[in-house]
Design a protein around this motif. Structure first.
Motif, PDB file in Angstrom:
ATOM      1  N   ASN A  26       0.837  -1.187   0.000  1.00  0.00           N
ATOM      2  CA  ASN A  26       0.000   0.000   0.000  1.00  0.00           C
ATOM      3  C   ASN A  26       0.878   1.246   0.000  1.00  0.00           C
ATOM      4  O   ASN A  26       1.908   1.285   0.687  1.00  0.00           O
ATOM      5  CB  ASN A  26      -0.910   0.045   1.230  1.00  0.00           C
ATOM      6  N   SER A  55     -17.308   3.796   3.235  1.00  0.00           N
ATOM      7  CA  SER A  55     -17.140   2.376   3.490  1.00  0.00           C
ATOM      8  C   SER A  55     -18.130   1.948   4.570  1.00  0.00           C
ATOM      9  O   SER A  55     -18.740   2.774   5.253  1.00  0.00           O
ATOM     10  CB  SER A  55     -15.706   2.094   3.937  1.00  0.00           C
ATOM     11  N   SER A  57     -17.298   0.546   7.251  1.00  0.00           N
ATOM     12  CA  SER A  57     -16.683   0.803   8.555  1.00  0.00           C
ATOM     13  C   SER A  57     -16.988   2.222   8.999  1.00  0.00           C
ATOM     14  O   SER A  57     -16.960   3.156   8.206  1.00  0.00           O
ATOM     15  CB  SER A  57     -15.166   0.596   8.488  1.00  0.00           C
ATOM     16  N   ARG A  59     -16.748   5.883  10.864  1.00  0.00           N
ATOM     17  CA  ARG A  59     -15.734   6.903  11.107  1.00  0.00           C
ATOM     18  C   ARG A  59     -15.414   6.921  12.602  1.00  0.00           C
ATOM     19  O   ARG A  59     -16.323   6.925  13.442  1.00  0.00           O
ATOM     20  CB  ARG A  59     -16.279   8.259  10.664  1.00  0.00           C
ATOM     21  N   SER A 128      -9.755   7.594  12.275  1.00  0.00           N
ATOM     22  CA  SER A 128      -9.639   6.669  11.148  1.00  0.00           C
ATOM     23  C   SER A 128     -10.958   6.637  10.394  1.00  0.00           C
ATOM     24  O   SER A 128     -12.040   6.778  10.981  1.00  0.00           O
ATOM     25  CB  SER A 128      -9.256   5.258  11.620  1.00  0.00           C
ATOM     26  N   TRP A 129     -10.843   6.460   9.109  1.00  0.00           N
ATOM     27  CA  TRP A 129     -12.023   6.395   8.247  1.00  0.00           C
ATOM     28  C   TRP A 129     -11.617   5.764   6.937  1.00  0.00           C
ATOM     29  O   TRP A 129     -10.433   5.760   6.584  1.00  0.00           O
ATOM     30  CB  TRP A 129     -12.591   7.800   8.007  1.00  0.00           C
ATOM     31  N   LYS A 130     -12.582   5.221   6.212  1.00  0.00           N
ATOM     32  CA  LYS A 130     -12.316   4.633   4.911  1.00  0.00           C
ATOM     33  C   LYS A 130     -13.399   5.059   3.928  1.00  0.00           C
ATOM     34  O   LYS A 130     -14.571   5.188   4.299  1.00  0.00           O
ATOM     35  CB  LYS A 130     -12.295   3.098   4.985  1.00  0.00           C
ATOM     36  N   ARG A 132     -14.519   4.113  -0.288  1.00  0.00           N
ATOM     37  CA  ARG A 132     -14.243   3.125  -1.322  1.00  0.00           C
ATOM     38  C   ARG A 132     -14.766   3.609  -2.658  1.00  0.00           C
ATOM     39  O   ARG A 132     -15.645   4.474  -2.737  1.00  0.00           O
ATOM     40  CB  ARG A 132     -14.864   1.779  -0.970  1.00  0.00           C
ATOM     41  N   VAL A 176     -10.101   0.631  -1.825  1.00  0.00           N
ATOM     42  CA  VAL A 176     -10.421   1.413  -0.631  1.00  0.00           C
ATOM     43  C   VAL A 176      -9.299   2.416  -0.366  1.00  0.00           C
ATOM     44  O   VAL A 176      -8.124   2.117  -0.597  1.00  0.00           O
ATOM     45  CB  VAL A 176     -10.584   0.492   0.600  1.00  0.00           C
ATOM     46  N   SER A 178      -7.833   4.670   2.809  1.00  0.00           N
ATOM     47  CA  SER A 178      -7.916   4.773   4.270  1.00  0.00           C
ATOM     48  C   SER A 178      -7.255   6.049   4.769  1.00  0.00           C
ATOM     49  O   SER A 178      -6.260   6.511   4.198  1.00  0.00           O
ATOM     50  CB  SER A 178      -7.239   3.570   4.930  1.00  0.00           C
ATOM     51  N   ASN A 180      -5.826   7.934   8.426  1.00  0.00           N
ATOM     52  CA  ASN A 180      -5.470   7.745   9.830  1.00  0.00           C
ATOM     53  C   ASN A 180      -4.725   8.962  10.354  1.00  0.00           C
ATOM     54  O   ASN A 180      -3.881   9.534   9.655  1.00  0.00           O
ATOM     55  CB  ASN A 180      -4.594   6.500  10.004  1.00  0.00           C
TER      56      ASN A 180
END
Length: 209
Positions: A26, A55, A57, A59, A128-130, A132, A176, A178, A180
């Protein structure tokens, strides 16, 4: 991919990239937290014509150590007019998921950071968050087709699709991005994505470097 200038110094400087590295296949880009993150996603050449979606997931913000600042680039969009007859111009703050959010360490976070530094403890993730790829581009789907599902794909059944819609988002495209932020440096956001982002683009990032 038409652009051959994704990684030249001028482009990296334009997007305020502090540095980038490769970790577990990555790319990890480090940018100033706030508007540069939003600008990177909206305008970086690699992401042109790609529509992103949230995503599955959630936040994450560690409110124990930090608070969100009211400094987002489009902060005015957070404010909605109240319908109060007493004050027609009054506004209420709206909590939104923004890529241009900034964070401030609180007193407890400062003490925790000092303790971790002295004791050489592991850094703490405070955000953190994702997001897509929506799969609305000419993406390679898990069933092997480009931009659509095969006739034999389980997601071709509308009843199955409606029941497993979240899984369908992953099925349409696996790519995706990401985000951070860590307690030791809340002014820096790490943005990571696959070195082969984005299929079915014929050229990978490795070939474009």
């Amino acid at each position: 991919m038409e652009s051959q200038d994704l990684w030249d110094n001028q482009t990296l400087k334009e997007f305020q990239v502090k540095n980038y590295s490769i970790i577990n296949n990555n790319y990890v880009f480090k940018l100033p937290t706030g508007y540069p993150v939003l600008n990177f996603i909206e305008n970086f050449p690699l992401f042109h014509n790609i529509k992103f979606t949230k995503s599955t997931s959630k936040r994450y913000i560690n409110k124990k150590y930090v608070s969100k600042c009211n400094t987002a680039y489009k902060y005015s969009n957070w404010l909605r007019k109240n319908n109060s007859k007493d004050n027609e111009n009054s506004c209420s703050l709206c909590s939104t998921n923004r890529l241009d959010d900034e964070y401030e360490i609180n007193a407890y976070g400062i003490e925790k950071l000092r303790y971790n530094t002295i004791k050489k403890k592991k850094d703490i993730k405070i955000f953190s968050w994702k997001i897509r790829c929506s799969g609305e581009n000419e993406c390679l789907r898990e069933c092997g087709e480009i931009g659509k599902c095969s006739e034999h794909c389980k997601f071709s059944d509308k009843k199955y699709l409606n029941k497993h819609y979240k899984d369908f988002q992953k099925h349409k495209c696996k790519e995706v991005v990401s985000f951070n932020v860590f307690l030791s440096d809340v002014q820096t956001t790490e943005i990571s994505f696959s070195v082969n982002f984005h299929k079915p683009i014929n050229q990978t990032l490795n070939s474009l470097k």
